[in-house]
Motif scaffolding. Structure first.
Motif, short mmCIF file in Angstrom:
data_model
loop_
_atom_site.label_atom_id
_atom_site.label_comp_id
_atom_site.label_asym_id
_atom_site.label_seq_id
_atom_site.Cartn_x
_atom_site.Cartn_y
_atom_site.Cartn_z
N VAL A 190 0.85 -1.19 0.00
CA VAL A 190 0.00 0.00 0.00
C VAL A 190 0.89 1.24 0.00
CG1 VAL A 190 -1.78 1.24 1.25
CG2 VAL A 190 -1.73 -1.25 1.31
N ASP A 191 0.55 2.15 -0.85
CA ASP A 191 1.33 3.38 -0.92
C ASP A 191 1.24 4.13 0.41
OD1 ASP A 191 1.87 6.29 -1.41
OD2 ASP A 191 2.41 5.45 -3.37
N PRO A 192 2.35 4.43 1.02
CA PRO A 192 2.32 5.06 2.36
C PRO A 192 1.60 6.39 2.39
CG PRO A 192 4.52 4.31 1.83
CD PRO A 192 3.73 4.18 0.57
N ARG A 193 1.53 7.05 1.25
CA ARG A 193 0.88 8.36 1.28
C ARG A 193 -0.62 8.27 1.51
NH1 ARG A 193 3.55 10.64 -4.10
NH2 ARG A 193 3.44 8.42 -4.54
N LEU A 194 -1.19 7.09 1.20
CA LEU A 194 -2.64 6.96 1.40
C LEU A 194 -3.01 7.05 2.88
CD1 LEU A 194 -3.62 4.09 -1.08
CD2 LEU A 194 -3.76 6.56 -1.41
N TYR A 195 -2.15 6.52 3.73
CA TYR A 195 -2.50 6.52 5.15
C TYR A 195 -1.62 7.48 5.97
CZ TYR A 195 1.25 3.02 4.90
OH TYR A 195 2.42 2.36 4.64
N ALA A 196 -0.93 8.34 5.27
CA ALA A 196 -0.10 9.30 5.99
C ALA A 196 -0.96 10.36 6.68
CB ALA A 196 0.86 9.97 5.01
N ALA A 197 -0.47 10.84 7.79
CA ALA A 197 -1.23 11.87 8.54
C ALA A 197 -1.42 13.13 7.71
CB ALA A 197 -0.49 12.19 9.83
N THR A 250 -2.32 13.50 4.78
CA THR A 250 -3.49 13.49 3.88
C THR A 250 -4.78 13.82 4.61
OG1 THR A 250 -3.91 11.16 4.22
CG2 THR A 250 -2.40 11.75 2.44
N PHE A 288 -5.95 11.76 -4.29
CA PHE A 288 -4.75 11.62 -5.12
C PHE A 288 -5.18 11.34 -6.55
CE2 PHE A 288 -3.27 10.47 -0.93
CZ PHE A 288 -2.06 11.12 -0.84
N ILE A 303 3.70 15.80 -0.11
CA ILE A 303 3.52 14.84 0.96
C ILE A 303 4.87 14.50 1.55
CG2 ILE A 303 2.66 12.54 1.52
CD1 ILE A 303 0.52 14.44 0.67
N PRO A 328 7.58 9.23 3.67
CA PRO A 328 7.42 8.20 4.70
C PRO A 328 8.60 7.25 4.74
CG PRO A 328 6.06 7.71 2.79
CD PRO A 328 6.81 8.96 2.48
N THR A 357 7.20 1.19 5.70
CA THR A 357 6.09 0.93 6.61
C THR A 357 5.66 -0.51 6.63
OG1 THR A 357 4.60 1.49 4.85
CG2 THR A 357 5.14 3.24 6.40
N VAL A 358 6.02 -1.26 5.65
CA VAL A 358 5.57 -2.64 5.58
C VAL A 358 6.74 -3.53 5.92
CG1 VAL A 358 4.56 -4.39 4.13
CG2 VAL A 358 3.93 -1.99 3.83
N LEU A 395 0.44 4.88 -7.50
CA LEU A 395 0.83 6.27 -7.44
C LEU A 395 2.28 6.37 -7.86
CD1 LEU A 395 -0.66 7.15 -3.97
CD2 LEU A 395 -1.58 7.79 -6.20
N PRO A 439 6.46 5.68 -3.96
CA PRO A 439 6.33 6.30 -2.64
C PRO A 439 7.67 6.62 -2.04
CG PRO A 439 5.93 3.96 -2.51
CD PRO A 439 6.08 4.27 -3.96
N PRO A 440 7.78 7.74 -1.44
CA PRO A 440 9.00 8.05 -0.69
C PRO A 440 9.13 7.09 0.48
CG PRO A 440 7.64 9.99 -1.03
CD PRO A 440 6.83 8.82 -1.42
N PRO A 447 5.93 10.51 7.57
CA PRO A 447 5.95 11.95 7.73
C PRO A 447 6.67 12.29 9.02
CG PRO A 447 3.74 11.17 7.24
CD PRO A 447 4.60 9.97 7.46
N PRO A 481 3.13 15.45 12.16
CA PRO A 481 1.79 15.65 11.64
C PRO A 481 1.64 17.06 11.10
CG PRO A 481 1.74 14.87 13.91
CD PRO A 481 3.15 15.20 13.58
N PRO A 482 0.78 17.24 10.10
CA PRO A 482 0.59 18.58 9.57
C PRO A 482 -0.13 19.45 10.58
CG PRO A 482 -1.05 17.11 8.68
CD PRO A 482 -0.13 16.27 9.50
#
Lengths: 177, 523
Positions: free
Chosen positions: A56-63, A65, A97, B39, B42, B45-46, B67, B70-71, B75, B78-79
């Motif tokens: 899963v692309d990490p940007r989908l669940y990043a804070a 977003t 996105f 964005i 990140p 994560t996996v 997409l 992914p980087p 993050p 948090p924003p």
């Protein structure tokens, strides 16, 4: 002789205690709809059905977003006020996105949730897509320029936990109780 | 609430239709000031597991990514989100109140739509009286009507309409309750247009407006449910199918206006201006006034009070009725981790009421005299004192429940006694089956007495949120012959088409023991 009487009494005592427990346990197992929720089993099934070879692309669940967090209520009809609100969790507004549909986002978040529940992924401690000891139901809908992600749990207590985690995850201060 | 509907619209299937045409942009929409920043990167994560084996890098090269690649980092922080004003919480949503007696145990509607939440109710029972009345008729209940038969007690469909701040409720009413309950309303005999026929197939029908003030204010006009006596008119919401006298003999509906004021998420104050005490019309010149106060300080406690004053005696405008109904419900045990027994709770209800004026007075006065002897100089006692208590244990994660309870009732003047039917009908009661004037009418006037008690136990199996299977045993006892005996209340052979010979009297007994089976369904 005394020992035999004691053993007899003990066995009667144990039987009288264990028999109803056994009956109830059997009922819990056999009656439809009465099985307790098995998070590990259901998360394993979710991971199997929703996770692909592509992570899963990490940007989908990043804070980053998350644009907004609100309480998520369910409503049931009835009761002395005509209807009752139930605190169910959090409703997140996510920035869209390019190329990502609601179905793809939902699939990705479900996979993410399953992996977090099973310990197959790591994330921030307040990530709201899972609970350490509870199930989080994810529902994604799109419209008006954003995704709306409903994160709900099984009861009000866990719903509040999901909401608090979501606010913390998005960098919002917790609401006063 | 408005925000909720906007959110539903924004997110729901009707979003396309609504966008830009029907619904204005939400007032609280996030300002567009925050530009779509890049964005943050990140981290990985996996973790590598048997299930998720591909690394992000390998995936990106092997397949077309969803997409851009992914980087590889979380993050870093948090924003910063702009602070939002906290909105008032929905009333009573801070806890789980599905355990309450007289409250829906469902937590979500399964047929919800943006503008309409449909509802479907089915209530079928089978009850067997120890007396086996030959006319299969039950006397003294609004929940039960027929013995020894499968009975469709209630079938209703309808739902909630909601658009913006406008709201409405329609719930139809078919089955035995559409005759069982309206027959107790003498106000329909006043004037023309047959109010009972016109309204008997509606259990709830009201419209109103929601104001976003405090934690919400609703103003509704029409026919709405009464919760005097704690139990709900919809048996799906109750711990027992057959309630004690305190609930069975108090109103199930009101016709008029209610104003629900939620002053906080814990408290509701709900004044009513209504036609009367469970009446479609008005008996005299004045309407009835009342209020409900509902307080839930914690998830384990509910305090409920219903209070009423009105003028509900035909041709007697000088007789005032007052009533106070007070309930307390406490969940004294709750352990969700205990799958054998997860909850235990009790409810306690006490009522006090009376009538004063035109020859009656509460708590003192004559009893066991002819109504003609009740005069302003020598008034007769006319009051209502009652209580009921229930205890309930939930087993197997709430799918099975066992309830025990009962209560007592003291009602000199019998103004809240449910009138027997058939040839025991009191004078003036309309009979839907066209039975001729009762051969032995049950006395209901001032000067009479009535005391009763009941006890019951039962289990309910609730395999899911939509259905309940109920089995219970109930015994009722009264101070005067009141319940249907073996001879029934209709005729010598039990049929209403059979001529009642002179001297035949209905068979009324002081006791009633029965078993009840019921199936309740709610969508």
């Amino acid at each position: 002789m005394k020992l035999a009487i004691r053993v007899h009494r003990l066995s009667r005592c144990c039987l009288s205690t264990l028999a109803p427990t056994g009956v109830l346990s059997a009922c819990t197992t056999l009656l439809p709809g009465t099985m307790p929720h098995n998070i590990e089993r259901d998360a394993t099934a979710l991971e199997r059905n929703r996770c692909d070879a592509t992570p899963v692309d990490p940007r989908l669940y990043a804070a980053a977003t998350v644009q907004k967090v609100e309480p998520y209520y369910r409503y049931s009809l009835g009761g002395s006020s005509g209807r009752e609100a139930h605190f169910a969790g959090a409703e997140l507004e996510l920035r869209p996105f390019p190329g990502v549909t609601a179905e793809l986002l939902e699939r990705g978040l479900m996979c993410r949730s399953a992996q977090l529940m099973l310990g197959h992924a790591e994330g921030p401690p307040d990530e709201p897509y899972f609970l350490p000891h509870g199930w989080v139901k994810i529902d994604v809908q799109s419209g008006h320029g954003a995704f709306v992600v409903s994160l709900s749990s099984e009861d009000a207590e866990r719903g509040h936990e999901v909401y608090d985690r979501a606010r913390s995850f998005a960098g919002l201060a917790p609401l006063p109780q | 609430m408005v925000d909720r509907f906007r959110r539903i619209l924004r997110a729901g299937a009707c979003g396309v239709l609504a966008s830009g045409l029907l619904v204005p942009p939400p007032a609280h929409a996030q300002p567009a000031a925050a530009p779509p920043t890049e964005i943050p990167t990140p981290t990985a994560t996996v973790t590598a597991t048997a299930t998720v084996t591909a690394t992000p890098t390998a995936t990106a090269t092997a397949t077309e990514p969803l997409l851009p690649p992914p980087p590889p980092a979380f993050p870093p922080s948090p924003p910063s989100a702009p602070p939002e004003p906290a909105k008032a919480a929905e009333p009573f949503a801070f806890g789980d109140f599905t355990w309450l007696n007289g409250n829906n145990r469902q937590t979500k509607p399964i047929l919800d739509t943006p503008y309409f939440t449909p509802s479907f109710l089915l209530d079928v029972n089978f009850t067997e009286s120890k007396a086996h009345p030959i006319d299969n008729t039950v006397v003294g209940s609004t929940a039960l009507a027929r013995n020894d038969e499968f009975t469709l007690a209630f079938l209703g469909f309808g739902g909630d309409f909601h658009a913006g701040n406008a709201r409405g409720r329609l719930m139809t009413q078919f089955g035995l309750r559409s005759t069982l309950v309206p027959r107790n309303d003498g106000s329909a005999n006043r004037g023309q247009f047959d109010l009972s026929t016109a309204l008997r197939y509606l259990s709830e029908a009201y419209g109103g407006y929601h104001f976003d003030v405090l934690n919400g204010i609703n103003v509704d006009v029409g026919i709405f449910m009464s919760y005097v006596g704690l139990f709900s008119y919809d048996n799906f919401e109750n711990w027992m199918y057959l309630p004690s006298f305190t609930s069975d003999n108090t109103p199930w509906f009101f016709n008029g206006m209610r104003i629900q004021v939620f002053t906080s998420e814990h408290l509701k104050i709900e004044p009513w201006i209504i036609n009367g005490w469970q009446s479609y019309g008005k008996f005299n010149e004045m309407p009835g006034f009342g209020a409900q106060v509902l307080y839930r300080p914690t998830e384990n406690v509910e305090l409920l009070s219903n209070d009423y004053v009105g003028w509900d005696t035909q041709d007697t405008p000088g007789r005032t009725r007052f009533h106070s109904d007070n309930s307390m419900e406490i969940r004294y045990f709750h352990n969700a981790q205990n799958h054998i027994m997860d909850k235990a709770a009790f409810s306690l209800t006490a009522d006090i009421g009376g009538e004063v004026g035109a020859g009656v007075t509460p708590f003192t006065g004559q009893t066991n005299v002819a109504s003609a002897s009740c005069t302003p100089q020598h008034p007769c006692e006319q009051d209502f004192l009652s209580w009921m208590a229930y205890n309930r244990f939930w087993f197997m994660d709430g799918h099975l429940a066992w309830t025990q309870g009962g209560g007592m009732m003291h009602n000199p003047g019998r103004y809240l006694v449910l009138a027997p039917t058939g040839n025991a009908s009191p004078s003036g009661y309309p009979e839907p089956l066209g039975v001729a004037a009762a051969s032995a009418p049950f006395g209901m006037g001032p000067g009479t007495t009535f005391d009763a008690f009941d006890y019951a136990t039962g289990i309910q199996y609730m395999p899911d949120e939509q259905e309940t299977w109920d089995l219970e045993i109930n015994h009722r006892q009264s101070s005067v012959p009141y319940f249907a005996g073996h001879g029934g209340v209709t005729s010598p052979d039990g049929y209403s088409t059979t001529t009642t010979p002179k001297g035949w009297t209905p068979d009324l007994q002081k006791g009633d023991t029965r078993i009840i089976l019921a199936f309740l369904l709610r969508f």
